[in-house]
Motif scaffolding. Structure first.
Motif, PDB file in Angstrom:
ATOM      1  N   VAL A 187     -23.673  45.621 -28.214  1.00 25.44           N
ATOM      2  CA  VAL A 187     -22.229  45.320 -27.975  1.00 25.44           C
ATOM      3  C   VAL A 187     -21.779  43.923 -27.647  1.00 25.44           C
ATOM      4  O   VAL A 187     -20.659  43.637 -27.664  1.00 25.44           O
ATOM      5  N   GLY A 188     -22.644  42.838 -28.198  1.00 25.46           N
ATOM      6  CA  GLY A 188     -22.488  41.600 -28.144  1.00 25.46           C
ATOM      7  C   GLY A 188     -21.887  40.810 -26.802  1.00 25.46           C
ATOM      8  O   GLY A 188     -22.330  41.429 -25.830  1.00 25.46           O
ATOM      9  N   GLU A 189     -21.718  39.683 -26.839  1.00 24.02           N
ATOM     10  CA  GLU A 189     -21.192  38.872 -25.773  1.00 24.02           C
ATOM     11  C   GLU A 189     -20.131  39.516 -24.727  1.00 24.02           C
ATOM     12  O   GLU A 189     -20.097  39.675 -23.871  1.00 24.02           O
ATOM     13  N   GLN A 190     -19.036  39.777 -25.558  1.00 23.93           N
ATOM     14  CA  GLN A 190     -17.891  40.106 -24.848  1.00 23.93           C
ATOM     15  C   GLN A 190     -18.317  41.408 -23.968  1.00 23.93           C
ATOM     16  O   GLN A 190     -17.922  42.010 -23.025  1.00 23.93           O
ATOM     17  N   GLY A 191     -18.855  42.503 -24.718  1.00 23.67           N
ATOM     18  CA  GLY A 191     -19.412  43.718 -24.437  1.00 23.67           C
ATOM     19  C   GLY A 191     -20.161  43.596 -23.272  1.00 23.67           C
ATOM     20  O   GLY A 191     -19.856  44.383 -22.154  1.00 23.67           O
ATOM     21  N   VAL A 192     -21.239  42.833 -23.102  1.00 23.10           N
ATOM     22  CA  VAL A 192     -22.193  42.529 -21.958  1.00 23.10           C
ATOM     23  C   VAL A 192     -21.357  42.132 -20.624  1.00 23.10           C
ATOM     24  O   VAL A 192     -21.431  42.407 -19.731  1.00 23.10           O
ATOM     25  N   ARG A 193     -20.153  40.949 -21.356  1.00 21.99           N
ATOM     26  CA  ARG A 193     -19.341  40.822 -20.046  1.00 21.99           C
ATOM     27  C   ARG A 193     -18.596  41.551 -19.471  1.00 21.99           C
ATOM     28  O   ARG A 193     -18.752  41.914 -18.124  1.00 21.99           O
ATOM     29  N   PHE A 243     -27.052  32.205 -20.379  1.00 28.97           N
ATOM     30  CA  PHE A 243     -28.494  32.463 -20.665  1.00 28.97           C
ATOM     31  C   PHE A 243     -28.758  33.181 -22.248  1.00 28.97           C
ATOM     32  O   PHE A 243     -29.505  32.511 -23.114  1.00 28.97           O
ATOM     33  N   LEU A 244     -28.109  34.296 -22.516  1.00 24.23           N
ATOM     34  CA  LEU A 244     -28.113  35.208 -23.537  1.00 24.23           C
ATOM     35  C   LEU A 244     -27.690  34.259 -24.524  1.00 24.23           C
ATOM     36  O   LEU A 244     -28.142  34.638 -25.783  1.00 24.23           O
ATOM     37  N   VAL A 274     -38.002  29.456 -29.810  1.00 26.50           N
ATOM     38  CA  VAL A 274     -37.490  30.014 -28.525  1.00 26.50           C
ATOM     39  C   VAL A 274     -36.067  30.317 -28.741  1.00 26.50           C
ATOM     40  O   VAL A 274     -35.151  29.843 -29.491  1.00 26.50           O
ATOM     41  N   ASP A 275     -35.708  31.781 -28.301  1.00 25.26           N
ATOM     42  CA  ASP A 275     -34.455  32.411 -28.416  1.00 25.26           C
ATOM     43  C   ASP A 275     -34.160  33.345 -27.283  1.00 25.26           C
ATOM     44  O   ASP A 275     -34.671  34.421 -27.447  1.00 25.26           O
ATOM     45  N   PRO A 276     -33.246  32.833 -26.410  1.00 25.02           N
ATOM     46  CA  PRO A 276     -33.033  33.711 -25.340  1.00 25.02           C
ATOM     47  C   PRO A 276     -32.203  34.877 -25.673  1.00 25.02           C
ATOM     48  O   PRO A 276     -31.971  35.667 -24.637  1.00 25.02           O
ATOM     49  N   SER A 277     -31.866  35.185 -26.772  1.00 32.21           N
ATOM     50  CA  SER A 277     -31.011  36.312 -27.103  1.00 32.21           C
ATOM     51  C   SER A 277     -31.970  37.368 -27.160  1.00 32.21           C
ATOM     52  O   SER A 277     -31.573  38.543 -27.359  1.00 32.21           O
ATOM     53  N   ILE A 278     -33.350  37.348 -27.176  1.00 32.59           N
ATOM     54  CA  ILE A 278     -34.050  38.518 -27.379  1.00 32.59           C
ATOM     55  C   ILE A 278     -34.273  39.014 -26.205  1.00 32.59           C
ATOM     56  O   ILE A 278     -34.846  38.752 -24.961  1.00 32.59           O
TER      57      ILE A 278
END
Lengths: 494, 494
Positions: free
Chosen positions: A213-219, A250-251, A301-305
């Motif tokens: 859902v991406g950034e906006q979806g998670v928000r 973070f993400l 390092v990748d915090p989107s995982i």
């Protein structure tokens, strides 16, 4: 007895639903891939472990992760009554290689070296509804280090995974290992005042949808909720926008390189000690990977995982293949994940009450094999044996001598063992076996001390391309002295 | 939930009764042996087949050979009810590799090449009472040719078995494959007027004891009966002495060589056409083996081989290791049988109603492995990795760089990942791992750009043999420039 049997219908020759057979190259190619991975694991000091397929349900813990119903998901049965009374144990087929490792680590904790590095490869069983491409028996390939709390163990696993993928045939540049840390997220939740337990779990479940859902979806999902594509409304977790922003920071904190990402993460965790510790662990892993010669183009390092963040307790890693393949509908898409892992504490605790730190990785065997095939690195039809045909069944011993000579020279060879009457069937058989060469010796040739050597690969090419005259000239068939048989076959095989 | 869990006793960390784990060299040595056997099978044109562990009870035939009680001997369970009604299938773990081959040969009979040569290696499961050294999961290793009625197929299997044993490490002269033929015995029984069915079965059961009770014992058991060692009387089959003699002539017809044995057998079968056919088959096999370069010191016709005569329908073979080992009580005895096989017709018939001729061999994996160990060809303790010790936990990256360099040079190596505080524990760990070399670099050495390389094998030798002065001189530890680390380790490993 014989009468009864006649009345019985014949048994169906079928695998049980959701099971399958593997033939020829499907067996050897998987084996070759696993052998190459095992070489790398072994070189990193890991020891093989082979547990039995059967465990007690008690030791397995009775359920798969995320499944509450006892015995759902596993194949289980009860042993016969113990002589002298007492119910038999419930036994089950292992559903992964981690549960048996936990049992072994507890059972042999006095004898095993500590830390204990082990790898395991083998089938596991899931009592689930089979579907297209989803089987109830499949291979897993795991490596774990039990008993080390050091992030050096995590860094080693990542470096080893990179080496294993490359040794299996994936080229540098075609894969990327992404590394995240649950502790960083814990720190952020802590500093936001999100309590452990259900509130934190809700957040974890939500960010798991980041890919989709991406950034906006998670928000939206973290706060008031979101309408999905079908129009259905998904209720939000109920965080305030101020609480949600650090999670999103973070993400999305991946920078241009590790240094940039780590700086972003330090800002995102604010004053949280747990968060700072998590970032420092990632910094150490990055430093160690560099020291081991693993550059950021291989592991970063990748915090989107987010996959596995709910299960693991510290560093989390995932290996993705970055090349594109065509999907079922002919559209290009990235191949995606082939391995994942991370750090977890609860492994042995169920048995002993003691927390034992552990970290490990699991390679998706079928997916990696599919990737190697998609890249053309495996999956060609395997070459069959040289087939010595039988023109005269009284001279089987002569034909077998030919096959034996070829094998002694290291060439895969066999004598045709079906009914030799119809010579066409023999060539059809050679074709079905994908034989590169057929050997022919009738009575006439035997008398003259020669054999016919037929190049079946060239023959097929000529049959497809040549004119009738060219074909009749039979350039794909050569007569050589019997003594030159092996040399001629060698020449053709190149 | 958490409260309930506290009340639960902890699960026992144990394998189910009769199952075991395999660690380290136990895994790699078996694998190496099977890999070498597979190479030979492959070179003979055989294709690998890997069926799943689970079959329907219907396809398995519900019972082990010689076991009448349904499901006795196998691990079986019933699938959940089919949605919409109907009982679930009964499933079971395979108890051998032949039953799945039968199912595959029937299920894919339209697609498989014919004849179909396949090999299979993997675990099988028996729901039997475990005992010392008797496990409920163990490996089998089979090769079979399905769809060939020719004795050339039997001869090929024998030649291949000889090659496989040698390639696995058994020296020529240390094994002997003995070949017999059920048809010869059938001919003799026929000419004696012993009817098929129970009378013939009784004779077969009796001669199966030839190894144990010898010629005179079998003579008694075939006729009027015999008192065994305990004094108990075993009733005889009831043949007349005239009927029994040809059977004994058959069992004792081994001559000085194949020619002699075949002459004796021709005399023993008299006028029986079946018997003559059986002898002719053995003569052909002998001729073909000679043509393939397999001499009588490797595979020989021997009618005293009775094991499997009741099950097989044609040629029967058994491979024995002829060297002596010491048994549990320190007495010398021949190692004995490691493989057996033969020809059988009923394989696919259960499924299709059609008789399909087949022949094959099964190698006793655990027994052959034990033989290789008894000969000192396997089973030494495997060398562990070079262990890079940790003197300064702030410099983990440096230590990991050392391990990475060693691995890049093909040397098995790892960094110590436990708590580094107690250096003695690190050396104890290296000892437990059977590490050949330990690398040591404290702050002082790092500043000077050197490392200490400790030869642990030499060190152990010195510790065992040297005087205190010699030991203090530490000849097993060398200081080298950091840049020479790999070269020095290479020198020690030799």
């Amino acid at each position: 007895m014989a009468k009864d049997q006649k009345k019985q219908p014949r048994p169906k020759a079928e695998t049980p639903k959701g099971f399958r057979d593997y033939f020829g190259a499907d067996v050897t190619e998987r084996k070759q891939m696993l052998d190459r991975i095992a070489q790398i694991y072994h070189r990193h000091g890991f020891e093989p472990l082979e547990t039995s397929a059967v465990e007690t349900v008690e030791a397995l813990g009775k359920f798969l992760p995320d499944v509450d119903r006892p015995n759902a998901g596993v194949f289980a049965w009860q042993e016969a009554e113990v002589p002298g009374g007492g119910a038999g144990d419930w036994l089950a087929l292992r559903y992964d290689l981690t549960a048996p490792l936990a049992r072994v680590a507890a059972q042999f904790r006095g004898d095993l070296p500590s830390p204990y590095r082990r790898y395991a490869m083998g089938p596991v069983w899931r009592n689930e509804k089979p579907g297209p491409g989803r089987f109830r028996q499949f291979y897993q390939c795991d490596a774990d280090t039990v008993g080390s709390a050091s992030v050096a163990a995590d860094a080693e696993i990542c470096a080893m995974l990179a080496a294993a993928l490359e040794h299996a045939g994936i080229r540098r540049g075609d894969y990327l290992i992404r590394i995240n840390n649950r502790k960083v997220l814990n720190g952020i939740l802590e500093s936001m005042g999100v309590a452990e337990g259900k509130p934190a779990d809700d957040v974890l479940r939500t960010i798991d949808k980041f890919d989709k859902v991406g950034e906006q979806g998670v928000r939206q999902l973290l706060t008031t909720g979101r309408k999905d594509e079908s129009g259905a409304f998904i209720e939000g977790v109920g965080l305030s926008p101020e609480q949600a922003e650090p999670v999103l920071a973070f993400l999305t904190s991946k920078g241009a390189d590790n240094a940039g990402t780590l700086a972003n993460l330090r800002a995102a965790v604010g004053a949280s000690a747990t968060g700072a510790e998590g970032v420092e662990e990632l910094a150490q892993i990055a430093r160690m990977l560099a020291a081991m010669g693993v550059g950021e183009e291989r592991a970063i390092v990748d915090p989107s995982i987010v996959r596995g963040l709910g299960y693991y307790t510290g560093p989390v890693f995932e290996a993705e293949l970055t090349f594109e393949i065509l999907d079922d509908k002919g559209r290009k898409r990235q191949f995606g994940s082939v391995a994942g892992g991370g750090r977890y504490d609860g492994l042995v605790e169920r048995f002993t009450g003691q927390k034992v730190p552990a970290t490990g990785v699991s390679i998706g065997v079928d997916r990696l094999l599919a990737a190697l095939r998609a890249k053309g690195l495996m999956g060609g039809t395997e070459q069959g044996p040289v087939v010595v045909t039988v023109m005269d069944r009284e001279r089987m011993a002569d034909y077998q001598a030919m096959a034996a000579e070829l094998r002694a020279a290291g060439i895969r060879a066999e004598v045709y063992l079906g009914n030799p009457k119809n010579f066409g069937n023999q060539l059809k058989y050679a074709d079905k076996r994908n034989a590169p060469v057929a050997i022919i010796q009738g009575g006439d040739e035997a008398a003259r001390g020669v054999v016919q050597v037929k190049d079946l690969v060239l023959g097929a090419k000529i049959a497809a391309e040549a004119s009738h005259e060219e074909w009749k000239a039979q350039p794909a068939q050569t007569e050589v002295a019997r003594a030159d048989l092996v040399a001629e076959v060698r020449r053709i095989l190149g």
